[in-house]
Motif scaffolding. Structure first.
Motif, short mmCIF file in Angstrom:
data_model
loop_
_atom_site.label_atom_id
_atom_site.label_comp_id
_atom_site.label_asym_id
_atom_site.label_seq_id
_atom_site.Cartn_x
_atom_site.Cartn_y
_atom_site.Cartn_z
N TYR A 1 0.84 -1.21 0.00
CA TYR A 1 0.00 0.00 0.00
C TYR A 1 0.87 1.26 0.00
O TYR A 1 0.59 2.21 -0.74
N THR A 2 1.92 1.26 0.83
CA THR A 2 2.80 2.43 0.92
C THR A 2 3.51 2.68 -0.41
O THR A 2 3.61 3.82 -0.87
N VAL A 3 3.99 1.61 -1.04
CA VAL A 3 4.66 1.76 -2.34
C VAL A 3 3.68 2.30 -3.38
O VAL A 3 4.02 3.20 -4.17
N THR A 4 2.46 1.78 -3.38
CA THR A 4 1.45 2.24 -4.34
C THR A 4 1.14 3.72 -4.16
O THR A 4 1.06 4.49 -5.12
N ARG A 5 0.97 4.15 -2.91
CA ARG A 5 0.64 5.55 -2.64
C ARG A 5 1.82 6.46 -2.97
O ARG A 5 1.64 7.62 -3.34
N THR A 6 3.06 5.94 -2.83
CA THR A 6 4.23 6.74 -3.14
C THR A 6 4.42 6.88 -4.65
O THR A 6 4.73 7.97 -5.15
N VAL A 7 4.21 5.78 -5.37
CA VAL A 7 4.40 5.80 -6.82
C VAL A 7 3.24 6.53 -7.51
O VAL A 7 3.44 7.25 -8.49
N CYS A 8 2.04 6.35 -6.99
CA CYS A 8 0.85 6.97 -7.59
C CYS A 8 0.15 7.84 -6.55
O CYS A 8 -0.93 7.48 -6.05
N PRO A 9 0.75 8.97 -6.19
CA PRO A 9 0.18 9.80 -5.12
C PRO A 9 -1.15 10.44 -5.48
O PRO A 9 -1.90 10.84 -4.60
N ASP A 10 -1.46 10.54 -6.77
CA ASP A 10 -2.68 11.22 -7.18
C ASP A 10 -3.92 10.33 -7.12
O ASP A 10 -5.04 10.82 -7.18
N ARG A 11 -3.71 9.03 -7.00
CA ARG A 11 -4.84 8.10 -6.97
C ARG A 11 -5.40 8.02 -5.55
O ARG A 11 -4.69 7.71 -4.60
N GLN A 12 -6.68 8.34 -5.40
CA GLN A 12 -7.33 8.33 -4.10
C GLN A 12 -7.89 6.93 -3.83
O GLN A 12 -8.93 6.54 -4.35
N VAL A 13 -7.16 6.16 -3.05
CA VAL A 13 -7.57 4.78 -2.77
C VAL A 13 -7.89 4.56 -1.29
O VAL A 13 -8.20 3.43 -0.89
N GLU A 14 -7.83 5.61 -0.48
CA GLU A 14 -8.01 5.43 0.96
C GLU A 14 -9.38 4.88 1.30
O GLU A 14 -9.51 3.94 2.09
N LEU A 15 -10.44 5.48 0.73
CA LEU A 15 -11.79 5.07 1.08
C LEU A 15 -12.08 3.61 0.76
O LEU A 15 -12.52 2.85 1.64
N PRO A 16 -11.84 3.15 -0.49
CA PRO A 16 -12.09 1.72 -0.76
C PRO A 16 -11.21 0.79 0.06
O PRO A 16 -11.67 -0.28 0.49
N VAL A 17 -9.96 1.18 0.30
CA VAL A 17 -9.07 0.33 1.09
C VAL A 17 -9.57 0.20 2.53
O VAL A 17 -9.57 -0.89 3.12
N ILE A 18 -10.03 1.31 3.11
CA ILE A 18 -10.53 1.26 4.48
C ILE A 18 -11.80 0.41 4.57
O ILE A 18 -11.99 -0.35 5.52
N TYR A 19 -12.67 0.53 3.57
CA TYR A 19 -13.85 -0.34 3.55
C TYR A 19 -13.46 -1.81 3.45
O TYR A 19 -14.06 -2.68 4.10
N ILE A 20 -12.45 -2.10 2.64
CA ILE A 20 -11.97 -3.48 2.53
C ILE A 20 -11.44 -3.96 3.88
O ILE A 20 -11.68 -5.10 4.30
N ILE A 21 -10.71 -3.09 4.57
CA ILE A 21 -10.14 -3.44 5.88
C ILE A 21 -11.26 -3.80 6.86
O ILE A 21 -11.23 -4.86 7.52
N ILE A 22 -12.26 -2.95 6.98
CA ILE A 22 -13.30 -3.17 7.98
C ILE A 22 -14.19 -4.35 7.60
O ILE A 22 -14.51 -5.20 8.45
N VAL A 23 -14.60 -4.43 6.33
CA VAL A 23 -15.50 -5.51 5.90
C VAL A 23 -14.80 -6.87 5.99
O VAL A 23 -15.39 -7.86 6.44
N THR A 24 -13.54 -6.94 5.59
CA THR A 24 -12.79 -8.20 5.69
C THR A 24 -12.64 -8.62 7.15
O THR A 24 -12.80 -9.81 7.49
N GLY A 25 -12.33 -7.66 8.02
CA GLY A 25 -12.23 -7.98 9.44
C GLY A 25 -13.54 -8.48 10.00
O GLY A 25 -13.58 -9.45 10.78
#
Length: 491
Positions: free
Chosen positions: A68-92
């Protein structure tokens, strides 16, 4: 009128509560597995070797936050926080819903029986929980700075709530059964009957089952998902947000515009503009008569906001509060504090406390869990706001941690293990260590918050790096080098 009642000192209590509920999802499921270990090890084939398997799985799962950190560093303009957080909570939540039915499922792996159900589901929980460290903090950068404290309170409660529920459940409660046997010993032709006294722990039956406990974790994650949804899409909560990314971009534009006409002596000298465009503060303008440059600068300043997102609650000429050296030092200190609190100290808690008795062990675990959110509440009104203050507190927290490590290395006979004073000291040191180190983490995160979302991303990344490093160090010291020796539960 109700909105005014909920607003105290610039903080909306309802939004504050929603942030706390959201942050609880960060580690509550993994922490829940750890506090249930005294019950699970009685029924699973690994026994007390199970924690070492769980530790390895958590470290393998750190590949997720790294990606995730590498992806956000390489592609800083892509807003992926919201879907990733939903994946985190729903998977848990999904894993916690499956745990009541499959936690005791076993299968033969490499010729031995293993808890494939529990360990497989724990791997998915570890994947998402580790990723929460790098995904949640940048999301909190969208809110006013005071809500970062609410986030750390919730993160602290993610460890405290399962501990309190497990105490109510009676997980790990035991009594020592004293048994006397007799043996015949022959010496010089004379046979003598010698009594042999033994004592071994017997676990008490819990008040409610493991299944109910896992359903509790599922319910908490559902509440966290609801809270996160409200924080994102409820207009009432949106009022507490700030446009941090936009402010950063405009700050860069402002810095570019001001470079020709404004000189600031150091990173701490702030030039502040009021509504009438008069200059106040320690910054110096070399050509104040240059009205054109100032007129160019003012629109950029006005776009930043009302100053609630800046270092001194005012609009500043510079967009950053820390220079590069201070930034790196804070990252190292963040890694160090998390290596202690998330890696080293939890791994050796039983070695440090059990020599003083099972009651001292339970008190240290419970009170240390309470110290975590208590330190976050303190941060609401008192924070370490300078690098010097953070370093002093880090030295103090490291001193307490050193004493804890010393007692663990000295196990099974640490200093004053046979005296009540020894129990009091070790419990107090555990509470103080967790309190000080947690307060340091909250203070440093608040300082990174002022640097923007990218700084919060790196804060989360080094949090995981520090936790991973501390866990690996303790794992090898315990399982390979056998530095620590476990005291008997029935001293």
């Amino acid at each position: 009128m109700s909105q005014d009642l909920l607003q105290i000192g610039g903080t909306n209590l309802l939004v504050f509560l929603l942030v706390v509920l959201f942050a609880i999802s960060s580690w509550i499921d993994i922490n829940g597995l750890w506090v249930e270990l005294p019950i699970m090890v009685q029924q699973l084939p690994e026994g007390w070797h199970l924690p070492s398997y769980m530790t390895v799985i958590i470290q393998v799962a750190n590949i997720a936050p790294l990606a995730y950190t590498v992806t956000r560093t390489v592609c800083p303009d892509r807003q992926v926080e919201l879907p990733v957080i939903y994946i985190i909570i729903v998977t848990g939540a999904a894993a916690c819903l499956l745990l009541p039915f499959f936690w005791d499922a076993t299968a033969q792996v490499a010729g031995e029986q293993h808890s494939v159900g529990l360990l497989s589901l724990q791997f998915f929980l570890a994947l998402v929980d580790c990723t929460s460290s790098v995904a949640y903090l940048p999301f909190m950068g969208s809110f006013k700075p005071q809500y970062l404290t609410a986030f750390y309170i919730g993160e602290g409660l993610s460890g405290l709530l399962p501990s309190m529920v497990s105490l109510a459940q009676g997980a790990g409660n035991l009594y020592c059964y004293n048994h006397t046997s007799y043996s015949n010993i022959t010496i010089d032709g004379y046979t003598t009957v010698v009594p042999i006294f033994t004592s071994y722990p017997v676990y008490e039956t819990p008040r409610f089952s493991i299944k109910i406990f896992f359903f509790f974790l599922f319910v908490m994650l559902v509440l966290s998902c609801i809270a996160f949804t409200l924080l994102n899409f409820w207009g009432y909560a949106a009022k507490e947000k700030v446009e941090l990314d936009a402010a950063d971009d405009k700050s860069e534009h402002m810095s570019h515009l001001s470079s020709a006409s404004i000189h600031v002596s150091s990173s701490y000298e702030l030039g502040v503009y009021t509504n009438d465009a008069s200059l106040i503060g320690a910054g110096t303008i070399e050509r104040q008569e240059d009205a054109d440059a100032r007129n160019q600068l003012l629109p950029a300043l006005n776009l930043i906001g009302n100053g609630e997102d800046e270092c001194t609650d005012v609009i500043v000429v510079q967009s950053k509060c820390l220079n590069k050296k201070e930034y790196l030092i804070l990252l190292v200190l963040t890694a160090w504090a998390n290596a202690l609190t998330n890696g080293i100290l939890p791994s050796i808690q039983s070695y440090s406390c059990l020599p003083y008795g099972i009651q001292a062990f339970h008190l240290a675990v419970t009170l240390a869990s309470i110290a975590n959110p208590a330190a976050c509440f303190l941060a609401l009104c008192l924070q370490a706001r300078t690098l010097c203050a953070v370093m002093i507190l880090t030295v103090l927290g490291s001193f307490f941690s050193a004493y804890i490590i010393f007692t663990a290395v000295s196990s099974p006979i640490p200093p004053l293990s046979t005296h009540t004073l020894g129990s009091v000291i070790v419990i107090a040191v555990w509470v103080l260590a967790m309190f000080v180190l947690t307060h340091i983490k909250v203070s440093m995160a608040a300082m990174f918050r002022l640097e923007g979302k990218k700084a919060l991303l790196w804060c989360g990344a080094v949090t995981q790096v520090g936790s991973l490093t501390g866990a690996l160090i303790s794992f090898f010291l315990i399982n390979f080098f056998q530095v620590f020796k476990q005291a008997s539960l029935c001293n």
